[in-house]
Design an enzyme around this catalytic site. Sequence first.
Site, PDB file in Angstrom:
ATOM      1  N   LYS A 172       1.057  -1.169  -0.100  1.00  0.00           N
ATOM      2  CA  LYS A 172       0.013   0.013  -0.108  1.00  0.00           C
ATOM      3  C   LYS A 172       0.931   1.177   0.077  1.00  0.00           C
ATOM      4  O   LYS A 172       2.015   1.198   0.235  1.00  0.00           O
ATOM      5  CB  LYS A 172      -0.916  -0.109   1.385  1.00  0.00           C
ATOM      6  CG  LYS A 172      -1.807  -1.030   1.329  1.00  0.00           C
ATOM      7  CD  LYS A 172      -2.914  -0.923   2.446  1.00  0.00           C
ATOM      8  CE  LYS A 172      -3.795  -1.852   2.409  1.00  0.00           C
ATOM      9  NZ  LYS A 172      -4.722  -1.656   3.542  1.00  0.00           N
TER      10      LYS A 172
ATOM     11  N   HIS B 199       1.926   6.738   3.156  1.00  0.00           N
ATOM     12  CA  HIS B 199       1.085   7.992   3.110  1.00  0.00           C
ATOM     13  C   HIS B 199       1.870   8.929   4.169  1.00  0.00           C
ATOM     14  O   HIS B 199       3.034   8.539   4.937  1.00  0.00           O
ATOM     15  CB  HIS B 199      -0.357   7.820   3.261  1.00  0.00           C
ATOM     16  CG  HIS B 199      -0.781   7.209   4.723  1.00  0.00           C
ATOM     17  ND1 HIS B 199      -0.594   7.494   6.022  1.00  0.00           N
ATOM     18  CD2 HIS B 199      -1.288   5.934   4.748  1.00  0.00           C
ATOM     19  CE1 HIS B 199      -0.895   6.666   6.548  1.00  0.00           C
ATOM     20  NE2 HIS B 199      -1.293   5.810   6.104  1.00  0.00           N
TER      21      HIS B 199
ATOM     22  N   HIS C 127       2.740   7.982   7.659  1.00  0.00           N
ATOM     23  CA  HIS C 127       3.857   6.920   7.991  1.00  0.00           C
ATOM     24  C   HIS C 127       5.220   7.708   7.966  1.00  0.00           C
ATOM     25  O   HIS C 127       6.116   7.765   8.575  1.00  0.00           O
ATOM     26  CB  HIS C 127       3.908   5.825   6.670  1.00  0.00           C
ATOM     27  CG  HIS C 127       2.769   5.221   6.663  1.00  0.00           C
ATOM     28  ND1 HIS C 127       1.952   4.792   5.451  1.00  0.00           N
ATOM     29  CD2 HIS C 127       2.437   4.046   7.729  1.00  0.00           C
ATOM     30  CE1 HIS C 127       1.105   3.864   6.005  1.00  0.00           C
ATOM     31  NE2 HIS C 127       1.318   3.625   7.208  1.00  0.00           N
TER      32      HIS C 127
HETATM   33  N1  ARG Z   1       0.290   0.006   9.913  1.00  0.00           N
HETATM   34  C1  ARG Z   1      -0.607   0.735  10.438  1.00  0.00           C
HETATM   35  C2  ARG Z   1      -1.300   1.749   9.846  1.00  0.00           C
HETATM   36  O1  ARG Z   1      -0.507   1.969   8.656  1.00  0.00           O
HETATM   37  C3  ARG Z   1       0.182   1.542  11.658  1.00  0.00           C
HETATM   38  C4  ARG Z   1       0.686   0.409  12.974  1.00  0.00           C
HETATM   39  C5  ARG Z   1       0.843   1.412  14.200  1.00  0.00           C
HETATM   40  N2  ARG Z   1       1.087   0.490  15.163  1.00  0.00           N
HETATM   41  C6  ARG Z   1       0.490  -0.382  16.065  1.00  0.00           C
HETATM   42  N3  ARG Z   1       1.186  -1.055  16.719  1.00  0.00           N
HETATM   43  N4  ARG Z   1      -0.713  -0.472  15.765  1.00  0.00           N
HETATM   44  O2  ARG Z   1      -2.209   2.274   9.960  1.00  0.00           O
END
Ligand code: ARG
Length: 693
Positions: A215, A218, A221
């Site tokens: 994906k 964004h 991130h």
């Molecule tokens: N991969 C998730 C996203 O893009 C963020 C992860 C954040 N960390 C966690 N431990 N939930 O939304």
Amino acid sequence: MGHSMLSGARRFSGYFFSRSPLITVRSNSSSPFRAAIAFPARSRSLTTMASESLPASVEALSLQSTTQKSEYPGCFPSLNPMDIYREHIATELSKATGIDAQKIYSRLAWTNTLDKGDLTLPVPALGIKKNPAELCQELASKFPESDLVNPPTAFGPHLQFFCKPKALTDTVLGRILKEKAAFGTNGNQGLKDPSDPSKGQKKIIIEFSSPNIAKAFHMGHLRSTIIGGFLANLYTVMGWDVIRMNYLGDWGKQYGLLANGYKAFGNEEALAKDPINHLFDVYVKVNHIVSEQEAPIKELKEQIKQKKEKNEDVAALEAELAKLVDASEDEKARRYFKSMEDGDPEALDLWRRFRDLSILKYKQAYARLNIDFDVYSGESQVKKESMANAFKAMQDAGVAEESEGAVIADFTKHGAKKLGKAIIVRKDGTPLYLTRDIGAILERDEEYKFDKMIYVVASQQDLHLAQLFKVTELSGRKDLSDRCQHINFGMVKGMSTRKGTVKFLDDILNDVGDKMHEVMKKNQTKYEQVENPVATADTLGITAVMVQDYTGKRINGYDFNLEAMTSFEGDTGPYLQYAHARLCSMMRKSGLTEEELSSANFDLLTEKHATDLIRLLATYPDTIINASKTLEPVTILAYLFKMTHALSSSYDVLKVVGSEPDIKKARMALYFSARQVLHNGMRILGLNPVERM
Ligand code: ARG
């Protein structure tokens, strides 16, 4: 020392007891304190540097610590010049007045502007029942003659202290020139037990970046990456043992989609060359099919519903629907993902290849930001067993309950109305995003036995993290939830490259680098002097993005503004880099060596511009300590801008080239020290200071 010792333990023993420290900071004539030891933190990074896939920019930060003890908690005079003054003022004022020295020490405050003094004592905070202004006058008159500070002045209820320039200059410049990259760091802050270094460093997990494979990367991130990288550096220079963790979105039905899509549109060559982009393309294509298939399915469902209302026969339509659903990409993906969950080796092999190749690419992009993760974890790595254990604990604690075939946690019944309800296990028995996080928090506690864990995640997920911490607490693990913290941040609007929407980290950085290159070309004469304009533009562009991100408090969102961030005017990244490069160029032009600067006669630095700059440099270690409390990058950034503004107003007054040799040397020592502090601050912010531009 045996070879079998863990590197952490080896590092630690070198920390306080090494006989051959990398730098030994000798005592300063005006200070009664001795021996601070400096060494590069994260020795692991030194080995990383050699690995060919990463640019040399990912280098270790320095760190210094001391074995000296002060009677005041958190006071390290041999590491922080302002601590000398706080200790001195507290002790002397206490002796003269009988007021508790500890109390004075803890109430001594920073000033916002130099005209308010170097330290100030808000007298009402002492809690003495007397007219504050009168008491202030009284304390001022009782303060004894001192080598370090001028007689204090009463300003309303504030007692203001100004450092005497000579001692301050000797201490501050003397130390910066000796300690260099270690100036402002304080390894003692991260000790488990400040009174007993042998107990080791505190351990912190910082989870950040955490993109989703296949994906787009964004803005959420990007901010998590930048802010998380900063926090990791900050804790490192405060002596913590930092574990940088990336929790990838690398599991779920989308991998079924991706795998099937890859079989249809994938291409080995493209995958090897640019896995991130190729997988994204495949994902977009297969998603397109999914949405095309959705419409007729939805229509059919609607027809069935209407017919049912009229009590008409729907058997034929239902059969048709079942056929459509069965043949849909979405259903195929679900089945494929089920095979992954069931451990099908072929399915897992393909998934692992996607994951490994993506990580390889991520690593290179992160290195451009000076970031190197210790652990690539992810949703796929959470063990079923941990989720089952967590689930059992929730049941035992009465947190989990059945609701329409699913298992939920109803926080409203547990004194947390705002957290609502959350599904823990779906009707079909599969876990969710939250379920994995609940399993992961327990696993990490077991595996790392951390003292603290920070999740750097956008404020859009405030509820998710609050639910995670609450479930943990309600399941009888308040000890664990208390050690965890969500560091959130606001949204960014308008991030797009000029070629279209942004997909990946590299796209953003390349685009800003291109724009920076254009800006640099506008000044042709200067541009021609730059040795490697493309590389410089790249570094400046990255700085531009990061500084823009750091400019406000984390919680504030901002507009991604390419024009504004790449400008050399205003408080921007390029301005900061320019300030650094200018100081480097001054040093080159002076013809002096670093060695020669150490014999400079600081007594020649008498101008107000010089002493004010020195006073600002003196507060750098306090700024880092303050940042470790606010956990806001802007705390350091604002300091660096304040300092560089003071610098630029000094250039005309304190000339180097053309001055008489002794004066030239003294001023150069001052500028070199300012450069060092700027460099140190930039490094904590994750920026690469450039030497020429
Ligand atoms: N991969 C998730 C996203 O893009 C963020 C992860 C954040 N960390 C966690 N431990 N939930 O939304």
